[in-house]
Design a protein around this motif. Structure first.
Motif, PDB file in Angstrom:
ATOM      1  N   UNK A 163       0.831  -1.210   0.000  1.00 51.52           N
ATOM      2  CA  UNK A 163       0.000   0.000   0.000  1.00 51.52           C
ATOM      3  C   UNK A 163       0.862   1.256   0.000  1.00 51.52           C
ATOM      4  N   UNK A 164       1.925   1.243   0.811  1.00 52.42           N
ATOM      5  CA  UNK A 164       2.820   2.402   0.884  1.00 52.42           C
ATOM      6  C   UNK A 164       3.550   2.622  -0.441  1.00 52.42           C
ATOM      7  N   UNK A 165       3.877   1.516  -1.122  1.00 54.39           N
ATOM      8  CA  UNK A 165       4.628   1.621  -2.376  1.00 54.39           C
ATOM      9  C   UNK A 165       3.750   1.944  -3.578  1.00 54.39           C
ATOM     10  N   UNK A 166       2.512   1.404  -3.606  1.00 52.82           N
ATOM     11  CA  UNK A 166       1.752   1.454  -4.859  1.00 52.82           C
ATOM     12  C   UNK A 166       0.372   2.104  -4.770  1.00 52.82           C
ATOM     13  N   UNK A 167      -0.138   2.385  -3.588  1.00 54.05           N
ATOM     14  CA  UNK A 167      -1.472   2.987  -3.477  1.00 54.05           C
ATOM     15  C   UNK A 167      -1.329   4.494  -3.291  1.00 54.05           C
ATOM     16  N   UNK A 168      -1.766   5.296  -4.254  1.00 53.96           N
ATOM     17  CA  UNK A 168      -1.574   6.754  -4.192  1.00 53.96           C
ATOM     18  C   UNK A 168      -2.136   7.392  -2.925  1.00 53.96           C
ATOM     19  N   UNK A 169      -3.322   6.930  -2.482  1.00 47.73           N
ATOM     20  CA  UNK A 169      -3.928   7.532  -1.294  1.00 47.73           C
ATOM     21  C   UNK A 169      -3.040   7.320  -0.064  1.00 47.73           C
ATOM     22  N   UNK A 170      -2.544   6.092   0.106  1.00 43.39           N
ATOM     23  CA  UNK A 170      -1.676   5.796   1.256  1.00 43.39           C
ATOM     24  C   UNK A 170      -0.377   6.592   1.154  1.00 43.39           C
ATOM     25  N   UNK A 171       0.154   6.692  -0.066  1.00 42.42           N
ATOM     26  CA  UNK A 171       1.369   7.488  -0.263  1.00 42.42           C
ATOM     27  C   UNK A 171       1.149   8.938   0.122  1.00 42.42           C
ATOM     28  N   UNK A 172      -0.012   9.472  -0.237  1.00 42.12           N
ATOM     29  CA  UNK A 172      -0.300  10.872   0.098  1.00 42.12           C
ATOM     30  C   UNK A 172      -0.467  11.060   1.601  1.00 42.12           C
ATOM     31  N   UNK A 173      -1.027  10.047   2.282  1.00 45.17           N
ATOM     32  CA  UNK A 173      -1.174  10.122   3.742  1.00 45.17           C
ATOM     33  C   UNK A 173       0.191  10.214   4.407  1.00 45.17           C
ATOM     34  N   UNK A 174       1.117   9.352   3.992  1.00 44.42           N
ATOM     35  CA  UNK A 174       2.461   9.378   4.581  1.00 44.42           C
ATOM     36  C   UNK A 174       3.221  10.635   4.160  1.00 44.42           C
ATOM     37  N   UNK A 175       2.894  11.153   2.977  1.00 47.83           N
ATOM     38  CA  UNK A 175       3.510  12.399   2.545  1.00 47.83           C
ATOM     39  C   UNK A 175       3.093  13.542   3.471  1.00 47.83           C
ATOM     40  N   UNK A 176       1.799  13.589   3.807  1.00 44.67           N
ATOM     41  CA  UNK A 176       1.293  14.626   4.712  1.00 44.67           C
ATOM     42  C   UNK A 176       1.880  14.438   6.110  1.00 44.67           C
ATOM     43  N   UNK A 177       1.903  13.191   6.596  1.00 44.42           N
ATOM     44  CA  UNK A 177       2.475  12.924   7.917  1.00 44.42           C
ATOM     45  C   UNK A 177       3.944  13.332   7.977  1.00 44.42           C
ATOM     46  N   UNK A 178       4.666  13.043   6.893  1.00 45.07           N
ATOM     47  CA  UNK A 178       6.077  13.416   6.845  1.00 45.07           C
ATOM     48  C   UNK A 178       6.263  14.920   6.897  1.00 45.07           C
TER      49      UNK A 178
END
Length: 379
Positions: free
Chosen positions: A83-98
């Motif tokens: 999910x972290x590698x390939x799901x855009x929504x999850x990537x955006x969540x971790x991007x915001x958290x970062x």
């Protein structure tokens, strides 16, 4: 340890470490990743299998291991990774958290600047820009911030929902889930507060998971230190490391449940009640900030002291190794065999080759195994 277990471990380690000299290379530059391949998938699965095999070897009760828990935990961990590698929504969540984490880091810089800035320039002078001045204050700040969030019950609410999910999916007790979920955000000092009432009633399997969870995840203050050190003051790099380290800390939770439950399997009845205690860490918000700051100061001083001692011990060991290398002519042999990458016998040389197979299993490129093995071994 039983002789049979010791023999099994020795054979395993021998088969595991012998390929180090075959695979390790001495390229000082880390290669760019080759992306997802069948080979990298195989190496990852092999790595997980070996780690679980080691846990099985040292298990106190192999027959009691719940393979359902093991497989469910693996499925959760792999699903999180994909999910972290390939799901855009999850990537955006971790991007915001970062981004949030990096922004919070900048606030600790303001506090450090106020304490150590020059009266003439208003900035921290170049000679003072060191680990103690720029890194350790982040531990103190994050400890105080965590106390505020804990006081207002914000962390408890997040931890509750994470714990509820782990209890239902992985069939572990509510107290264990609270502890593991809490350790994703909190340190080993604050997290046990949420299970303080349960500690006396916990069995060996539950205590094993509580202690392991504290070692497997990153507390907020320590996470901040890693981001600052690895990012080197570059906001872009800090954001990259923030996302990776946050993801790693969350993914470590199901992973440590697997290992702990294999080492000391659960045989007693499980209490699935998830109840977050209402106990606070201060009488009011100012008291909570004070307590958190005091705890952060202790941790920062402890980090500084441990770094001082361990780096000094590494230097002492390297001095001894160099002398041994001189007396036995190993230094010249090492220099010629490694094309000058190593000039003498040292802790870095030894650990680089010992940890190289582990790095291969973790997916590091073959030409970088020695380099990354050195870093892991020394750290």
């Amino acid at each position: 340890m039983k002789p049979s277990k010791l023999r099994t471990l020795m054979v395993l380690l021998a088969l595991f470490f012998i390929p180090a000299t075959l695979f390790a290379n001495n390229n000082p530059v880390i290669s760019s990743g080759g992306g997802f391949t069948i080979q990298s998938l195989f190496r990852g699965l092999l790595g997980m299998a070996i780690i679980m095999f080691i846990a099985w070897v040292f298990s106190t009760n192999r027959k009691a291991i719940s393979w359902r828990v093991v497989l469910t935990g693996l499925a959760i961990q792999i699903s999180l990774a994909l999910a972290i590698l390939y799901v855009p929504f999850v990537q955006s969540v971790f991007d915001v958290l970062g981004k949030i984490f990096v922004k919070i880091l900048s606030f600790s810089d303001e506090g450090a600047k106020f304490l150590f800035k020059s009266f003439s320039t208003g900035e921290i002078e170049e000679p003072l820009l060191n680990f103690a001045i720029t890194i350790l204050p982040t531990i103190i700040f994050f400890s105080g911030l965590t106390s505020i969030l804990f006081y207002f019950g914000i962390i408890q609410k997040v931890v509750y929902w994470l714990a509820l999910g782990m209890t239902k999916l992985l069939k572990i007790s509510g107290a264990e889930s609270l502890s593991v979920a809490g350790n994703i955000f909190l340190g080993q000092t604050e997290s046990p507060l949420m299970i303080k009432a349960y500690l006396e009633k916990m069995n060996r399997s539950e205590m094993m998971l509580v202690m392991s969870g504290g070692m497997a995840t990153l507390a907020g203050g320590v996470l901040a230190v890693y981001i600052k050190v690895l990012g080197g003051g570059d906001p872009v790099q800090e954001l990259i490391y923030a996302k990776h380290l946050l993801a790693a800390s969350i993914m470590a939770a199901p992973g440590i449940i697997i290992i702990a439950k294999m080492l000391v399997p659960q045989t007693e009845k499980i209490d699935k009640e998830v109840d977050v205690p209402k106990e606070k860490i201060g009488k009011n918000v100012l008291d909570a900030i004070s307590n958190g700051t005091t705890e952060g100061i202790r941790l920062a001083v402890n980090v500084a002291g441990m770094l001082l001692v361990f780096i000094a011990l590494i230097a002492m060991l390297n001095f001894i190794f160099v002398k041994i290398g001189d007396w036995t002519t190993l230094n010249s042999l090492i220099a010629s065999a490694t094309n000058g990458e190593y000039t003498q016998l040292s802790l870095e040389f030894i650990l680089g080759y010992i940890f190289a197979p582990f790095m291969w299993l973790l997916g590091v490129a073959a030409e970088d195994m020695d380099l990354v093995g050195r870093v892991l071994g020394k750290k």
